[in-house]
Design an enzyme around this catalytic site. Structure first.
Site, short mmCIF file in Angstrom:
data_model
loop_
_atom_site.label_atom_id
_atom_site.label_comp_id
_atom_site.label_asym_id
_atom_site.label_seq_id
_atom_site.Cartn_x
_atom_site.Cartn_y
_atom_site.Cartn_z
N ASP A 30 0.85 -1.19 0.00
CA ASP A 30 0.00 0.00 0.00
C ASP A 30 0.89 1.24 0.00
O ASP A 30 1.89 1.32 0.72
CB ASP A 30 -0.92 -0.01 1.23
CG ASP A 30 -2.07 0.97 1.09
OD1 ASP A 30 -3.23 0.53 1.00
OD2 ASP A 30 -1.81 2.21 1.08
N ILE A 31 0.51 2.22 -0.79
CA ILE A 31 1.29 3.44 -0.93
C ILE A 31 1.25 4.30 0.34
O ILE A 31 2.12 5.15 0.54
CB ILE A 31 0.78 4.23 -2.17
CG1 ILE A 31 1.85 5.10 -2.76
CG2 ILE A 31 -0.48 5.01 -1.86
CD1 ILE A 31 1.50 5.65 -4.15
N ASN A 87 -12.65 -3.42 2.66
CA ASN A 87 -13.59 -2.32 2.77
C ASN A 87 -14.53 -2.44 1.59
O ASN A 87 -14.09 -2.46 0.43
CB ASN A 87 -12.85 -0.97 2.75
CG ASN A 87 -11.99 -0.77 3.98
OD1 ASN A 87 -12.33 -1.24 5.06
ND2 ASN A 87 -10.88 -0.09 3.82
N GLY A 93 -15.44 2.95 3.74
CA GLY A 93 -14.13 3.54 3.48
C GLY A 93 -13.49 3.10 2.19
O GLY A 93 -12.32 3.42 1.93
N GLN A 94 -14.21 2.36 1.35
CA GLN A 94 -13.60 1.93 0.08
C GLN A 94 -13.43 3.15 -0.83
O GLN A 94 -14.36 3.94 -1.03
CB GLN A 94 -14.47 0.88 -0.63
CG GLN A 94 -13.79 0.30 -1.86
CD GLN A 94 -14.59 -0.82 -2.52
OE1 GLN A 94 -15.68 -1.17 -2.10
NE2 GLN A 94 -14.02 -1.37 -3.59
N HIS A 100 -9.97 -5.28 -3.30
CA HIS A 100 -8.64 -5.53 -2.75
C HIS A 100 -8.75 -5.94 -1.29
O HIS A 100 -9.54 -5.37 -0.54
CB HIS A 100 -7.74 -4.29 -2.88
CG HIS A 100 -8.39 -3.02 -2.44
ND1 HIS A 100 -9.28 -2.33 -3.22
CD2 HIS A 100 -8.30 -2.33 -1.28
CE1 HIS A 100 -9.71 -1.26 -2.59
NE2 HIS A 100 -9.14 -1.24 -1.38
N HIS A 102 -6.87 -5.82 2.14
CA HIS A 102 -5.74 -5.25 2.88
C HIS A 102 -5.20 -6.35 3.79
O HIS A 102 -5.97 -6.93 4.57
CB HIS A 102 -6.21 -4.10 3.78
CG HIS A 102 -6.76 -2.90 3.07
ND1 HIS A 102 -6.04 -1.74 2.90
CD2 HIS A 102 -7.98 -2.67 2.52
CE1 HIS A 102 -6.79 -0.83 2.28
NE2 HIS A 102 -7.97 -1.37 2.04
P1 AMP Z 1 -9.67 1.38 0.23
O1 AMP Z 1 -9.81 2.72 0.90
O2 AMP Z 1 -10.06 0.22 1.08
O3 AMP Z 1 -10.37 1.38 -1.11
O4 AMP Z 1 -8.13 1.17 -0.02
C1 AMP Z 1 -7.46 1.73 -1.10
C2 AMP Z 1 -6.00 1.69 -0.75
O5 AMP Z 1 -5.25 1.84 -1.93
C3 AMP Z 1 -5.55 2.78 0.22
O6 AMP Z 1 -5.02 2.18 1.40
C4 AMP Z 1 -4.49 3.54 -0.58
O7 AMP Z 1 -3.41 3.97 0.23
C5 AMP Z 1 -4.07 2.50 -1.59
N1 AMP Z 1 -3.53 3.02 -2.84
C6 AMP Z 1 -4.05 4.00 -3.62
N2 AMP Z 1 -3.30 4.16 -4.72
C7 AMP Z 1 -2.29 3.27 -4.64
C8 AMP Z 1 -1.18 2.95 -5.48
N3 AMP Z 1 -0.94 3.59 -6.64
N4 AMP Z 1 -0.33 1.98 -5.06
C9 AMP Z 1 -0.53 1.35 -3.90
N5 AMP Z 1 -1.57 1.58 -3.07
C10 AMP Z 1 -2.43 2.54 -3.44
#
Ligand code: AMP
Ligand code: ZN
Length: 114
Positions: A30-31, A87, A93-94, A100, A102
């Site tokens: 995760d970024i 999520n 919170g998605q 995906h 986590h």
């Molecule tokens: P969610 O809020 O459950 O949809 O999670 C989306 C996740 O994607 C968040 O934790 C972000 O930090 C992560 N995210 C968004 N863009 C990227 C990216 N380019 N590379 C890796 N993680 C990302």
């Protein structure tokens, strides 16, 4: 889907720190990590959320869960305990609508989550 961020990561059009991949799933860091281990596990195929993945009816949910556990083992958090979170929906919170999991670990995780 051409406008999906995670489909672009699957297609290697956007870079990601990929830690695990197999024929049907991909995992990358995760970024914006919320724990020492914070990896996202996705199916290569586009499904918007956990509900769509559950309805896929081709064993894909099974593959994603198994990939999530494999990541936890590889990251060294499986023994100490880890959390798998989907999520599902904006209210939960998605923010990225390519399903995906986590995988979070490497620190104490409080319950219930916020
Ligand atoms: P969610 O809020 O459950 O949809 O999670 C989306 C996740 O994607 C968040 O934790 C972000 O930090 C992560 N995210 C968004 N863009 C990227 C990216 N380019 N590379 C890796 N993680 C990302
Ligand atoms: Zn997608």
């Amino acid at each position: 889907m051409s406008d999906c961020l995670f489909c672009k990561i699957v297609a290697k059009e956007i870079p990601a720190d990929i830690v695990y991949e197999n024929a049907r799933a991909l995992a990358f860091r995760d970024i914006n990590p919320q724990a020492p281990t914070h990896v996202l596990v996705i199916p290569r195929a586009h499904h918007a959320d956990g509900a769509a993945l559950a309805a896929a009816d081709d064993g894909l949910a099974d593959d994603v869960l198994k990939a999530a556990h494999a990541v936890a083992v590889q990251e060294g958090v499986a023994e100490g305990g880890y959390r798998i979170v989907f999520n599902t929906g904006a209210g939960a919170g998605q923010t990225v609508f390519h399903v995906h999991a986590h995988v979070l670990g490497g620190r104490g995780l409080t319950w219930p989550p916020g």
